[in-house]
Scaffold this active site. Structure first.
Site, short mmCIF file in Angstrom:
data_model
loop_
_atom_site.label_atom_id
_atom_site.label_comp_id
_atom_site.label_asym_id
_atom_site.label_seq_id
_atom_site.Cartn_x
_atom_site.Cartn_y
_atom_site.Cartn_z
N ASN A 136 -43.38 21.76 12.89
CA ASN A 136 -43.36 20.34 13.01
C ASN A 136 -41.88 19.97 12.53
O ASN A 136 -41.40 18.89 11.86
CB ASN A 136 -44.26 19.77 12.09
CG ASN A 136 -44.37 20.12 10.62
OD1 ASN A 136 -43.52 21.14 10.31
ND2 ASN A 136 -45.18 19.67 10.01
N GLU A 143 -41.84 18.62 4.65
CA GLU A 143 -42.48 17.98 5.79
C GLU A 143 -41.81 16.80 6.36
O GLU A 143 -41.00 16.30 5.52
CB GLU A 143 -44.12 17.82 5.41
CG GLU A 143 -44.44 19.05 4.63
CD GLU A 143 -45.12 20.17 5.63
OE1 GLU A 143 -44.99 19.88 7.01
OE2 GLU A 143 -45.92 21.06 5.40
#
Ligand code: F6R
Length: 248
Positions: A136, A143
């Protein structure tokens, strides 16, 4: 940004190891920022083999790792401390007092993050930061959505990252839910960054990071703002990159 194409995983690993060895031999007290995960395993194997055959010395080298799980003791086989000892530190003659990872067992994690950030500064900053690329776009455990200004911090791991890492654990439920990670600004302060990418499953995210303007939705896109980044990626990982002129 310089992009070097490797034939395959082994070739990427050899090229990356040569790059690191040059730094180790070229500086009087190099500080290496290190990563864990599947991608650098081949590189660490090449470093071990080189140490055996060419006696590359590591007594003068310092290392700081990107991240560590919260709640795993250093002797836990799934901790990143254990991983680093097993795959690299125990084999290359580096003094254990020169190798640093965040302490995921610290009672006060906020203080631990501040201690780690100060430690990196005390060492004079990272000369070469090795990075892998999350599916991702995460780097370290930063993140999507992590502010580019972030320093070392505690992170709640996403479901997708926990699932990707579950292959090393008995079950998904035993994958920790939190980690301590260098922040994006911590990573960006490194003097040089070496990003390794291998495999067709990383082709989409690598093409995105190379074509997008930096934005916090794709953490690795921040690397476009760093002036000294080298990417070593294998042919499969580069298969979706349309702009071939930037590839060596
Ligand atoms: C590891 C780390 C992670 C990994 C990334 C890719 O210390 O910080 O960002 O680099 O999750 O993992 P692999 O290499 O297993 O695909």
């Amino acid at each position: 940004m310089k992009i070097i194409e490797a034939e395959h995983y082994q070739d990427m690993s050899e090229k990356a190891a040569r790059f690191i060895i040059e730094k180790v031999n070229g500086l009087s007290a190099p500080v290496l920022g290190l990563a864990t995960g599947g991608t650098p395993l081949g590189t660490y194997k090449c470093l071990r083999e080189d140490h055996l055959s060419h006696k590359t010395a590591y007594q003068h080298v310092y290392t700081v790792n990107l991240d560590e799980y919260v709640g795993l003791a250093p002797y836990d086989e799934n901790s990143y401390t254990f991983y680093m000892k097993k795959h690299l530190f125990h084999h290359i003659g580096i003094p254990s007092s020169h190798t640093y990872l965040p302490n995921g067992m610290a009672a006060d994690l906020t203080a631990e993050c501040e201690r780690y950030e100060a430690l990196i500064e005390r060492l004079g900053g990272v000369d070469l930061q090795l990075l892998g690329l999350g599916l991702n776009g995460h780097i370290g455990f930063n993140e999507p959505g992590t502010p580019f200004s972030s320093k070392t911090h505690v992170v709640e791991l996403t479901e997708s990252t926990r699932k990707a890492n579950a292959r090393y654990f008995d079950s998904l439920s035993s994958v920790p839910t939190k980690a301590v990670t260098m922040g994006i600004s911590t990573i960006m302060k490194s003097k040089q960054i070496l990003l390794l990418v291998s495999g067709a499953n990383k082709a989409g995210i690598l093409a995105r990071l190379l074509s997008e303007e930096p934005h916090e939705g794709t953490p690795a896109s921040v690397l476009n703002m760093h002036e000294n980044v080298v990417i070593i990626a294998d042919r499969d990982a580069l298969s979706a990159v349309k702009e071939r002129s930037m590839i060596f």
